[in-house]
Design an enzyme around this catalytic site. Sequence first.
Site, PDB file in Angstrom:
ATOM      1  N   GLY A   1      70.764  48.908  26.483  1.00 20.92           N
ATOM      2  CA  GLY A   1      70.803  47.451  26.409  1.00 20.92           C
ATOM      3  C   GLY A   1      70.690  46.756  27.757  1.00 20.92           C
TER       4      GLY A   1
ATOM      5  N   GLU B   1      78.961  53.608  22.507  1.00 17.91           N
ATOM      6  CA  GLU B   1      79.774  52.434  22.126  1.00 17.91           C
ATOM      7  C   GLU B   1      80.960  52.855  21.257  1.00 17.91           C
ATOM      8  OE1 GLU B   1      76.492  50.121  20.679  1.00 17.91           O
ATOM      9  OE2 GLU B   1      75.743  49.911  22.721  1.00 17.91           O
TER      10      GLU B   1
ATOM     11  N   SER C   1      66.976  51.324  26.256  1.00 14.05           N
ATOM     12  CA  SER C   1      65.968  50.334  26.640  1.00 14.05           C
ATOM     13  C   SER C   1      64.529  50.778  26.370  1.00 14.05           C
ATOM     14  CB  SER C   1      66.150  49.927  28.112  1.00 14.05           C
ATOM     15  OG  SER C   1      67.418  49.320  28.305  1.00 14.05           O
TER      16      SER C   1
ATOM     17  N   LYS D   1      73.253  48.703  15.098  1.00 14.59           N
ATOM     18  CA  LYS D   1      74.615  48.389  15.584  1.00 14.59           C
ATOM     19  C   LYS D   1      75.257  47.338  14.675  1.00 14.59           C
ATOM     20  CE  LYS D   1      72.947  49.471  20.177  1.00 14.59           C
ATOM     21  NZ  LYS D   1      73.201  49.418  21.591  1.00 14.59           N
TER      22      LYS D   1
ATOM     23  N   GLU E   1      71.258  59.537  25.766  1.00 13.81           N
ATOM     24  CA  GLU E   1      71.315  58.105  26.034  1.00 13.81           C
ATOM     25  C   GLU E   1      72.188  57.833  27.258  1.00 13.81           C
ATOM     26  OE1 GLU E   1      70.384  55.726  22.224  1.00 13.81           O
ATOM     27  OE2 GLU E   1      72.540  56.035  22.327  1.00 13.81           O
TER      28      GLU E   1
ATOM     29  N   ASN F   1      68.758  51.874  15.640  1.00 19.59           N
ATOM     30  CA  ASN F   1      70.201  51.671  15.478  1.00 19.59           C
ATOM     31  C   ASN F   1      70.469  50.171  15.540  1.00 19.59           C
ATOM     32  OD1 ASN F   1      72.980  51.548  15.703  1.00 19.59           O
ATOM     33  ND2 ASN F   1      73.057  52.463  17.759  1.00 19.59           N
TER      34      ASN F   1
ATOM     35  N   HIS G   1      77.978  57.834  19.535  1.00 20.85           N
ATOM     36  CA  HIS G   1      77.298  56.823  20.358  1.00 20.85           C
ATOM     37  C   HIS G   1      78.264  56.368  21.453  1.00 20.85           C
ATOM     38  CE1 HIS G   1      75.330  53.122  21.577  1.00 20.85           C
ATOM     39  NE2 HIS G   1      74.240  53.552  20.969  1.00 20.85           N
TER      40      HIS G   1
HETATM   41  C1  PEP Z   1      71.261  52.419  21.566  1.00 22.71           C
HETATM   42  O1  PEP Z   1      72.206  51.685  21.423  1.00 22.71           O
HETATM   43  O2  PEP Z   1      71.264  53.534  21.012  1.00 22.71           O
HETATM   44  C2  PEP Z   1      70.165  51.969  22.410  1.00 22.71           C
HETATM   45  C3  PEP Z   1      69.355  52.850  22.877  1.00 22.71           C
HETATM   46  O3  PEP Z   1      70.084  50.620  22.646  1.00 22.71           O
HETATM   47  P1  PEP Z   1      68.867  49.842  23.411  1.00 22.71           P
HETATM   48  O4  PEP Z   1      67.591  50.392  22.865  1.00 22.71           O
HETATM   49  O5  PEP Z   1      69.089  48.407  23.037  1.00 22.71           O
HETATM   50  O6  PEP Z   1      69.049  50.123  24.847  1.00 22.71           O
END
Ligand code: PEP
Length: 249
Positions: free
Chosen positions: A169, A95, A209, A11, A163, A9, A93
């Site tokens: 992040g 976000e 992460s 973003k 998630e 992703n 998501h």
């Molecule tokens: C995400 O935004 O779906 C995500 C898992 O981000 P990151 O891998 O950067 O934690």
Amino acid sequence: MRRKLAAGNWKMNGTSADLAQIETLARAHVGAISEILIAPPATLLHRASEITKTGPVTLGAQDCHASGSGAHTGDISAAMLLDAGASYVILGHSERRGDHAEQDSDVSAKASAALGAGLRVIICMGEALQEREAGNTLDIIAGQLAGSVPDDVSGENLVIAYEPIWAIGTGKVPSLAQIGEVHDFIRARLEQRFGAQTARAVRLLYGGSVKAANAEQIFAIPNVDGALVGGASLTADDFTPIINALDAI
Ligand code: PEP
């Protein structure tokens, strides 16, 4: 057998210059065992689709509107994403839920629209840190599963990404036992609602992460069928070892 899925992703990252990363990735993984997906910003979808036409990388979008067309300035319909080269769309998501106040019902409506247009959906869910600390994780997941996943899914067109918001992040990752508990729970809830055959076919991704250093351990957890990766999917150098770890399972 569920085919493993490594989904990146991007973003709100990436301009034309970054298409080279997709090209490198596609070249590096010809014949990959796992399915590889990149969800670039919508502005890059069409050009990315020219690059990925014949290779191992499939494309996804990061959101869609619940309507097919109409007066929705700035929004993009599922059919438009399909036309631009996407075969998946990430929905719900954290976000999007946070920045745009998306509710489970919005995610479900978008998912129905996406499925109707012929896209596969990756529906995201996960708890906040306070919810985890209060011992409410499974209740939160149960609510998001019930509210965000529409009835008209199949085992082939639904992917669920667990998630935890506090792991996205941040470099923090739940314990392997915590990830396993939630994935087992999601699989069991899917079975209750859709039956064993459908539940067995749905792929469950972990996201938060994921990096080269932790991928192998995470992918070894039963009921983890891959990962949704943010930061570490932005370059082929970072994403390749994660894909290799998934291929090795
Ligand atoms: C995400 O935004 O779906 C995500 C898992 O981000 P990151 O891998 O950067 O934690």
